[in-house]
Design a protein around this motif. Structure first.
Motif, PDB file in Angstrom:
ATOM      1  N   PHE A   1       6.730   4.612 -20.530  1.00  0.00           N
ATOM      2  CA  PHE A   1       7.022   3.412 -21.323  1.00  0.00           C
ATOM      3  C   PHE A   1       5.713   2.884 -21.936  1.00  0.00           C
ATOM      4  O   PHE A   1       5.241   1.818 -21.622  1.00  0.00           O
ATOM      5  CB  PHE A   1       7.762   2.362 -20.494  1.00  0.00           C
ATOM      6  CG  PHE A   1       9.050   2.907 -19.941  1.00  0.00           C
ATOM      7  CD1 PHE A   1      10.108   3.183 -20.789  1.00  0.00           C
ATOM      8  CD2 PHE A   1       9.194   3.187 -18.593  1.00  0.00           C
ATOM      9  CE1 PHE A   1      11.293   3.719 -20.300  1.00  0.00           C
ATOM     10  CE2 PHE A   1      10.374   3.724 -18.092  1.00  0.00           C
ATOM     11  CZ  PHE A   1      11.427   3.996 -18.946  1.00  0.00           C
ATOM     12  N   ASN A   2       5.208   3.702 -22.840  1.00  0.00           N
ATOM     13  CA  ASN A   2       3.851   3.567 -23.362  1.00  0.00           C
ATOM     14  C   ASN A   2       3.810   3.275 -24.862  1.00  0.00           C
ATOM     15  O   ASN A   2       3.181   4.032 -25.599  1.00  0.00           O
ATOM     16  CB  ASN A   2       3.102   4.861 -23.032  1.00  0.00           C
ATOM     17  CG  ASN A   2       1.624   4.776 -23.285  1.00  0.00           C
ATOM     18  OD1 ASN A   2       0.996   3.768 -23.027  1.00  0.00           O
ATOM     19  ND2 ASN A   2       1.058   5.855 -23.796  1.00  0.00           N
ATOM     20  N   PRO A   3       4.454   2.233 -25.359  1.00  0.00           N
ATOM     21  CA  PRO A   3       5.182   1.156 -24.675  1.00  0.00           C
ATOM     22  C   PRO A   3       6.702   1.377 -24.732  1.00  0.00           C
ATOM     23  O   PRO A   3       7.190   2.252 -25.440  1.00  0.00           O
ATOM     24  CB  PRO A   3       4.831  -0.062 -25.533  1.00  0.00           C
ATOM     25  CG  PRO A   3       4.781   0.497 -26.930  1.00  0.00           C
ATOM     26  CD  PRO A   3       4.191   1.888 -26.764  1.00  0.00           C
ATOM     27  N   ILE A   4       7.418   0.515 -24.000  1.00  0.00           N
ATOM     28  CA  ILE A   4       8.874   0.488 -24.102  1.00  0.00           C
ATOM     29  C   ILE A   4       9.234   0.048 -25.515  1.00  0.00           C
ATOM     30  O   ILE A   4       8.526  -0.754 -26.117  1.00  0.00           O
ATOM     31  CB  ILE A   4       9.498  -0.456 -23.052  1.00  0.00           C
ATOM     32  CG1 ILE A   4      11.028  -0.335 -23.115  1.00  0.00           C
ATOM     33  CG2 ILE A   4       8.995  -1.883 -23.197  1.00  0.00           C
ATOM     34  CD1 ILE A   4      11.759  -0.983 -21.972  1.00  0.00           C
TER      35      ILE A   4
ATOM     36  N   SER B   1       6.350   5.116 -14.449  1.00  0.00           N
ATOM     37  CA  SER B   1       5.454   6.120 -13.875  1.00  0.00           C
ATOM     38  C   SER B   1       4.004   5.750 -14.178  1.00  0.00           C
ATOM     39  O   SER B   1       3.618   5.700 -15.344  1.00  0.00           O
ATOM     40  CB  SER B   1       5.759   7.501 -14.462  1.00  0.00           C
ATOM     41  OG  SER B   1       7.078   7.880 -14.177  1.00  0.00           O
ATOM     42  N   PRO B   2       3.195   5.505 -13.140  1.00  0.00           N
ATOM     43  CA  PRO B   2       1.782   5.197 -13.385  1.00  0.00           C
ATOM     44  C   PRO B   2       1.050   6.340 -14.074  1.00  0.00           C
ATOM     45  O   PRO B   2       0.237   6.115 -14.959  1.00  0.00           O
ATOM     46  CB  PRO B   2       1.211   4.961 -11.986  1.00  0.00           C
ATOM     47  CG  PRO B   2       2.373   4.637 -11.135  1.00  0.00           C
ATOM     48  CD  PRO B   2       3.537   5.388 -11.727  1.00  0.00           C
ATOM     49  N   GLN B   3       1.376   7.589 -13.683  1.00  0.00           N
ATOM     50  CA  GLN B   3       0.696   8.744 -14.263  1.00  0.00           C
ATOM     51  C   GLN B   3       1.649   9.931 -14.279  1.00  0.00           C
ATOM     52  O   GLN B   3       1.927  10.516 -13.243  1.00  0.00           O
ATOM     53  CB  GLN B   3      -0.566   9.090 -13.479  1.00  0.00           C
ATOM     54  CG  GLN B   3      -1.322  10.288 -14.021  1.00  0.00           C
ATOM     55  CD  GLN B   3      -1.808  10.092 -15.435  1.00  0.00           C
ATOM     56  OE1 GLN B   3      -2.536   9.142 -15.719  1.00  0.00           O
ATOM     57  NE2 GLN B   3      -1.411  10.968 -16.344  1.00  0.00           N
ATOM     58  N   ASN B   4       2.124  10.271 -15.438  1.00  0.00           N
ATOM     59  CA  ASN B   4       2.963  11.438 -15.643  1.00  0.00           C
ATOM     60  C   ASN B   4       2.074  12.679 -15.523  1.00  0.00           C
ATOM     61  O   ASN B   4       0.980  12.700 -16.088  1.00  0.00           O
ATOM     62  CB  ASN B   4       3.573  11.321 -17.051  1.00  0.00           C
ATOM     63  CG  ASN B   4       4.412  12.499 -17.451  1.00  0.00           C
ATOM     64  OD1 ASN B   4       4.054  13.653 -17.260  1.00  0.00           O
ATOM     65  ND2 ASN B   4       5.546  12.195 -18.044  1.00  0.00           N
ATOM     66  N   PRO B   5       2.526  13.724 -14.807  1.00  0.00           N
ATOM     67  CA  PRO B   5       1.672  14.907 -14.653  1.00  0.00           C
ATOM     68  C   PRO B   5       1.409  15.653 -15.959  1.00  0.00           C
ATOM     69  O   PRO B   5       0.499  16.476 -16.027  1.00  0.00           O
ATOM     70  CB  PRO B   5       2.439  15.787 -13.667  1.00  0.00           C
ATOM     71  CG  PRO B   5       3.813  15.263 -13.633  1.00  0.00           C
ATOM     72  CD  PRO B   5       3.775  13.832 -14.069  1.00  0.00           C
TER      73      PRO B   5
ATOM     74  N   GLU C   1      -0.795  -2.312 -15.963  1.00  0.00           N
ATOM     75  CA  GLU C   1      -0.336  -3.702 -15.880  1.00  0.00           C
ATOM     76  C   GLU C   1       0.286  -4.169 -17.198  1.00  0.00           C
ATOM     77  O   GLU C   1       1.249  -4.937 -17.206  1.00  0.00           O
ATOM     78  CB  GLU C   1      -1.446  -4.653 -15.429  1.00  0.00           C
ATOM     79  CG  GLU C   1      -2.683  -4.670 -16.306  1.00  0.00           C
ATOM     80  CD  GLU C   1      -3.715  -3.596 -15.975  1.00  0.00           C
ATOM     81  OE1 GLU C   1      -4.798  -3.617 -16.611  1.00  0.00           O
ATOM     82  OE2 GLU C   1      -3.481  -2.719 -15.123  1.00  0.00           O
ATOM     83  N   ASN C   2      -0.222  -3.664 -18.322  1.00  0.00           N
ATOM     84  CA  ASN C   2       0.369  -4.003 -19.617  1.00  0.00           C
ATOM     85  C   ASN C   2       1.732  -3.348 -19.781  1.00  0.00           C
ATOM     86  O   ASN C   2       2.687  -3.990 -20.233  1.00  0.00           O
ATOM     87  CB  ASN C   2      -0.545  -3.582 -20.767  1.00  0.00           C
ATOM     88  CG  ASN C   2      -1.831  -4.368 -20.805  1.00  0.00           C
ATOM     89  OD1 ASN C   2      -2.882  -3.836 -20.506  1.00  0.00           O
ATOM     90  ND2 ASN C   2      -1.768  -5.636 -21.163  1.00  0.00           N
ATOM     91  N   ARG C   3       1.828  -2.082 -19.422  1.00  0.00           N
ATOM     92  CA  ARG C   3       3.111  -1.388 -19.542  1.00  0.00           C
ATOM     93  C   ARG C   3       4.175  -2.054 -18.678  1.00  0.00           C
ATOM     94  O   ARG C   3       5.322  -2.216 -19.095  1.00  0.00           O
ATOM     95  CB  ARG C   3       2.966   0.095 -19.180  1.00  0.00           C
ATOM     96  CG  ARG C   3       2.162   0.863 -20.228  1.00  0.00           C
ATOM     97  CD  ARG C   3       2.103   2.356 -19.954  1.00  0.00           C
ATOM     98  NE  ARG C   3       1.198   2.660 -18.854  1.00  0.00           N
ATOM     99  CZ  ARG C   3       1.465   3.474 -17.851  1.00  0.00           C
ATOM    100  NH1 ARG C   3       2.627   4.101 -17.767  1.00  0.00           N
ATOM    101  NH2 ARG C   3       0.574   3.698 -16.904  1.00  0.00           N
TER     102      ARG C   3
END
Length: 186
Positions: free
Chosen positions: A10-13, A38-42, A53-55
């Protein structure tokens, strides 16, 4: 409870995500849609991503007025990078009486063979929304694949970031409530 899980960075939603989530609810098979941030997609590098925090803030703000939408931050507690199969296993442990389905684009479905434990993921119903130029292969006949037939918009987070990077407007692509804060990041 029947929970449809919409995994993503969601980078961004954007509005497209919200339309897809509502389309799944309209089918009547789910009690709610949970946006699993997801904090970090593989498959992505961290420098491609807006700060977590923004996402999270943009996601919470964008869905706050919908009682059947929620944010799920379980992947904040799990090892990074985030793997969908690991998250599903953890959710089943925590909520053994709930059923889980997934929401993903046809482009993501096509890449599923490259994921960790795709067979675990395919044990769940998967609502698939069409992406331009992508098809449901290789899973078109799989019993758990449900193609969304409702209206979809061809919007991507990449497109939104590109517009912001060039100083152009993203009005009508994202919720008005996040435009000002999103613009400040670019």
């Amino acid at each position: 409870m029947k929970r449809a899980l919409f995994f993503g960075s969601f980078n961004p939603i954007h509005i497209g995500h919200l339309i897809i989530a509502q389309s799944v609810l309209n089918l009547g098979d789910s009690d709610q849609v949970e946006f699993v941030l997801s904090p970090q997609n593989p498959f992505k590098t961290s420098n491609e991503l807006l700060p977590l925090e923004n996402r999270l803030n943009f996601l919470e703000t964008s869905i706050k007025d919908h009682s059947q939408f929620s944010v799920n931050t379980i992947e904040f507690e799990l090892p990074i990078p985030s793997f969908t199969s690991t998250t599903l296993s953890e959710l089943k442990l925590r909520f053994p009486n709930d059923t889980f389905s997934l929401i993903m684009g046809s482009d993501t479905l096509a890449a599923l063979p490259n994921w960790k434990s795709p067979e675990t993921i395919l044990q769940h119903d998967i609502y698939v929304y069409p992406r331009p130029g992508e098809h449901l292969q290789p899973y078109q006949e799989h019993k758990n694949i449900i193609e969304l037939k409702s209206s979809m918009l061809d919007i991507s987070a990449t497109e939104i970031r590109n517009l912001l990077n060039t100083g152009k407007s993203v009005k009508y692509l994202v919720r008005d409530e996040i435009i000002e804060d999103l613009t400040r990041l670019f």
